[in-house]
Design an enzyme around this catalytic site. Sequence first.
Site, PDB file in Angstrom:
ATOM      1  N   HIS A 206     -13.121  16.705  91.624  1.00 33.15           N
ATOM      2  CA  HIS A 206     -14.208  17.806  91.042  1.00 33.15           C
ATOM      3  C   HIS A 206     -14.180  18.598  90.419  1.00 33.15           C
ATOM      4  O   HIS A 206     -13.959  19.411  90.293  1.00 33.15           O
ATOM      5  CB  HIS A 206     -14.326  18.297  92.811  1.00 33.15           C
ATOM      6  N   HIS A 208     -15.112  20.897  86.984  1.00 39.74           N
ATOM      7  CA  HIS A 208     -15.921  22.227  86.268  1.00 39.74           C
ATOM      8  C   HIS A 208     -16.185  22.086  84.081  1.00 39.74           C
ATOM      9  O   HIS A 208     -15.308  21.219  84.284  1.00 39.74           O
ATOM     10  CB  HIS A 208     -15.834  23.528  86.377  1.00 39.74           C
ATOM     11  N   CYS A 239     -17.664  28.873  90.979  1.00 36.34           N
ATOM     12  CA  CYS A 239     -17.279  29.671  92.362  1.00 36.34           C
ATOM     13  C   CYS A 239     -17.937  31.219  91.822  1.00 36.34           C
ATOM     14  O   CYS A 239     -17.106  32.036  90.738  1.00 36.34           O
ATOM     15  CB  CYS A 239     -15.734  29.303  93.078  1.00 36.34           C
ATOM     16  N   ASN A 248     -21.097  22.841  86.051  1.00 36.11           N
ATOM     17  CA  ASN A 248     -19.991  21.562  86.483  1.00 36.11           C
ATOM     18  C   ASN A 248     -20.398  20.329  85.756  1.00 36.11           C
ATOM     19  O   ASN A 248     -21.578  20.971  84.306  1.00 36.11           O
ATOM     20  CB  ASN A 248     -21.076  21.208  87.731  1.00 36.11           C
TER      21      ASN A 248
HETATM   22  N1  COA Z   1     -20.623  32.115 109.379  1.00 33.78           N
HETATM   23  C1  COA Z   1     -20.633  32.326 109.183  1.00 33.78           C
HETATM   24  N2  COA Z   1     -20.536  34.267 109.717  1.00 33.78           N
HETATM   25  C2  COA Z   1     -18.745  34.752 109.092  1.00 33.78           C
HETATM   26  C3  COA Z   1     -17.965  32.673 108.959  1.00 33.78           C
HETATM   27  C4  COA Z   1     -18.827  31.265 109.295  1.00 33.78           C
HETATM   28  N3  COA Z   1     -18.622  30.295 108.595  1.00 33.78           N
HETATM   29  N4  COA Z   1     -16.860  33.699 108.291  1.00 33.78           N
HETATM   30  C5  COA Z   1     -17.442  34.789 109.191  1.00 33.78           C
HETATM   31  N5  COA Z   1     -18.085  35.089 109.545  1.00 33.78           N
HETATM   32  C6  COA Z   1     -18.832  36.500 109.299  1.00 33.78           C
HETATM   33  C7  COA Z   1     -18.666  37.062 110.554  1.00 33.78           C
HETATM   34  O1  COA Z   1     -18.389  36.956 111.299  1.00 33.78           O
HETATM   35  C8  COA Z   1     -18.168  38.608 109.781  1.00 33.78           C
HETATM   36  O2  COA Z   1     -19.495  38.950 109.980  1.00 33.78           O
HETATM   37  P1  COA Z   1     -19.959  40.615 111.168  1.00 33.78           P
HETATM   38  O3  COA Z   1     -19.515  41.826 110.089  1.00 33.78           O
HETATM   39  O4  COA Z   1     -21.308  40.910 111.283  1.00 33.78           O
HETATM   40  O5  COA Z   1     -18.368  40.826 112.307  1.00 33.78           O
HETATM   41  C9  COA Z   1     -18.569  38.390 108.365  1.00 33.78           C
HETATM   42  O6  COA Z   1     -18.640  37.046 108.922  1.00 33.78           O
HETATM   43  C10 COA Z   1     -16.724  38.136 108.252  1.00 33.78           C
HETATM   44  O7  COA Z   1     -16.185  37.995 108.903  1.00 33.78           O
HETATM   45  P2  COA Z   1     -14.080  37.544 108.556  1.00 33.78           P
HETATM   46  O8  COA Z   1     -13.532  36.927 110.180  1.00 33.78           O
HETATM   47  O9  COA Z   1     -13.819  39.919 109.104  1.00 33.78           O
HETATM   48  O10 COA Z   1     -14.109  37.204 107.324  1.00 33.78           O
HETATM   49  P3  COA Z   1     -13.497  37.834 106.366  1.00 33.78           P
HETATM   50  O11 COA Z   1     -14.809  38.879 105.276  1.00 33.78           O
HETATM   51  O12 COA Z   1     -12.203  37.562 105.972  1.00 33.78           O
HETATM   52  O13 COA Z   1     -14.115  36.436 104.423  1.00 33.78           O
HETATM   53  C11 COA Z   1     -15.032  33.863 104.760  1.00 33.78           C
HETATM   54  C12 COA Z   1     -13.553  35.224 105.358  1.00 33.78           C
HETATM   55  C13 COA Z   1     -14.038  32.995 104.578  1.00 33.78           C
HETATM   56  C14 COA Z   1     -15.833  34.298 105.828  1.00 33.78           C
HETATM   57  C15 COA Z   1     -15.253  34.583 103.945  1.00 33.78           C
HETATM   58  O14 COA Z   1     -14.813  35.032 102.469  1.00 33.78           O
HETATM   59  C16 COA Z   1     -16.725  33.605 102.944  1.00 33.78           C
HETATM   60  O15 COA Z   1     -17.185  33.587 103.459  1.00 33.78           O
HETATM   61  N6  COA Z   1     -16.035  32.799 101.788  1.00 33.78           N
HETATM   62  C17 COA Z   1     -17.027  31.309 101.613  1.00 33.78           C
HETATM   63  C18 COA Z   1     -16.311  31.530  99.862  1.00 33.78           C
HETATM   64  C19 COA Z   1     -16.870  29.992  99.389  1.00 33.78           C
HETATM   65  O16 COA Z   1     -18.597  29.738  99.685  1.00 33.78           O
HETATM   66  N7  COA Z   1     -16.528  30.329  98.657  1.00 33.78           N
HETATM   67  C20 COA Z   1     -17.650  29.021  97.639  1.00 33.78           C
HETATM   68  C21 COA Z   1     -16.623  27.552  97.810  1.00 33.78           C
HETATM   69  S1  COA Z   1     -15.135  27.047  97.468  1.00 33.78           S
HETATM   70 ZN    ZN Z   2     -16.760  24.080  92.344  1.00 36.22          ZN
END
Ligand code: COA
Ligand code: ZN
Length: 287
Positions: A206, A208, A239, A248
């Site tokens: 993958h 970019h 990202c 990409n």
């Molecule tokens: N789907 C939906 N909601 C989610 C979730 C999921 N997979 N994981 C956590 N949440 C919610 C929690 O319920 C919480 O909600 P609330 O504040 O209403 O209670 C909130 O998100 C924060 O949850 P928390 O466990 O404290 O997560 P965090 O703030 O430490 O973040 C991730 C961790 C993983 C959820 C977050 O960093 C994330 O979604 N990252 C995505 C990264 C991404 O997509 N990157 C690009 C692709 S590589």
């Molecule tokens: Zn990517």
Amino acid sequence: MEINNRIEIIEVGPRDGFQSIKEFISTEEKKKIIEGIIESGVKKIQLTSFVSPKHIPQMQDAEEIAKYFLNKYPELEFSALVPNYRGVKRAYEMGLRNIAYVISVSEGHNKANVNRSVDESFVELEKILADFPDINITLDAATTFGCPFDGEVSYEKVDKYVKRAYDLGIRTINLCDTIGISNPKQIDELLTILLEKYKDIEFQVHIHDTRNMGMLNSYTAIKKGIKHVQASLGGMGGCPFAPGASGNLSTEDFVYMLDKINIETGVNFKKLVNIAKECRDNINCNS
Ligand code: COA
Ligand code: ZN
């Protein structure tokens, strides 16, 4: 190693592309674009991601997108990206059985991306594997070729990461150049090590296109024998948690190149270009 005469394209535009667009793309528009991708002959599509909607609001319609396409095209291979256990549970409940679970190779990016240490993400993966034995996990090894926070990522570090995944039973690993920093020499050298050592792992790439080297780097990977390449319609992508990560490898450019060197993909270039135009005209890629 000979280039395979067929390469499987995994389209990630609806996830990696859309996630970096701030303005919400309506669910109907997303469906239209994904339908177009299917129409062009792509059989493997990453539809969406089950992430926190607070972090990536664009993906708030993950359930609806997954349900719609799984019901309509049960014969195709759909997947979604997940960052944690909660994401796997959501995807599983929608019927998805192909999951891309993301753990960066570098600490800095894993923390910025999923707010966990690499170790915490691996511990969570172990629990996922135990609780969902019937899912196929592709491990997305973000920042395999370099990290925007920690800098260089050594081959030894990648090897250790792969070994840890291997020991958990993971057999599909997607080597991600999250910030488009790799080069043909690095790809060649790393793949030489990994393909020799882990003969029963299917490695995907993958890559970019930040520095205009996406095509060359992906070509280098297929020359090493890689069969599965991720690409994104119109080159959309990046990202949101990696500074400097821009577009990409464009699916249509890649398909065009493969067509010209007689490598089969099963994808119709012209149809793909038409749907890329639909994206260009109807979604605000600059938002
Ligand atoms: N789907 C939906 N909601 C989610 C979730 C999921 N997979 N994981 C956590 N949440 C919610 C929690 O319920 C919480 O909600 P609330 O504040 O209403 O209670 C909130 O998100 C924060 O949850 P928390 O466990 O404290 O997560 P965090 O703030 O430490 O973040 C991730 C961790 C993983 C959820 C977050 O960093 C994330 O979604 N990252 C995505 C990264 C991404 O997509 N990157 C690009 C692709 S590589
Ligand atoms: Zn990517």
